[in-house]
Design an enzyme around this catalytic site. Sequence first.
Site, PDB file in Angstrom:
ATOM      1  CB  CYS A  93      33.977  17.276  13.702  1.00 44.85           C
ATOM      2  SG  CYS A  93      34.693  16.424  15.116  1.00 44.85           S
ATOM      3  CG  HIS A 140      29.026  15.865  16.520  1.00 42.42           C
ATOM      4  ND1 HIS A 140      29.199  16.117  15.172  1.00 42.42           N
ATOM      5  CD2 HIS A 140      30.266  15.910  17.066  1.00 42.42           C
ATOM      6  CE1 HIS A 140      30.498  16.300  14.930  1.00 42.42           C
ATOM      7  NE2 HIS A 140      31.170  16.183  16.062  1.00 42.42           N
ATOM      8  CD  GLU A 141      30.675  16.806  21.140  1.00 46.57           C
ATOM      9  OE1 GLU A 141      31.727  16.359  21.623  1.00 46.57           O
ATOM     10  OE2 GLU A 141      30.646  17.421  20.071  1.00 46.57           O
ATOM     11  CG  HIS A 144      33.385  12.940  19.014  1.00 49.45           C
ATOM     12  ND1 HIS A 144      34.318  12.661  18.039  1.00 49.45           N
ATOM     13  CD2 HIS A 144      32.906  14.171  18.718  1.00 49.45           C
ATOM     14  CE1 HIS A 144      34.386  13.678  17.193  1.00 49.45           C
ATOM     15  NE2 HIS A 144      33.540  14.608  17.575  1.00 49.45           N
TER      16      HIS A 144
END
Length: 168
Positions: A93, A140-141, A144
């Site tokens: 990341c 993954h995004e 976030h």
Amino acid sequence: MAIYPILQYPDPRLSQAGQVVTDFSDATQIIIDNMIETHYAQKNCAALAATQLGIPLQITVIDFSEEKNDLLVLVNPVLTPVGTQTTCTKEGCMSVGLYTNQHIQAKVERAETILVKAQDRYGQPIEFEADGFLAKCIQHECDHLHGKIFLDHLKQVTRQILEKKIRK
Ligand code: NI
């Protein structure tokens, strides 16, 4: 255009969820243009979420093509796993070591295939299925955008080992 600084773990803003975007006016378009510029200014960057840049909005820009010519902008993405198959592959990341060239990586289990419902940068609905690296990247995004990083998926002992390696 401007390049935003990328927040570095353990910045507490990385734990804050982004807000749903309802304003697609020029102000938001400028933010998205700056996110794209910030993304392309990095080496080894597959994607960036607005929440990594200190902008608490649900926007992510993704492009992991070699030529950097395959941009995907997702606003307000909502993910649903398709089927039950998962994959477990290494992730890194930009907010956890990658930006400072530290090799902080760990295996994270993700859905192999996902249904993505989102809006494009102008507010138009988008819907598609993704698998493989794209599916992993979008998950993954999306983490976030909900104040979560890949370290949050790890067992405590694995996380502690990585935390020791992260230069503060
Ligand atoms: Ni990340």
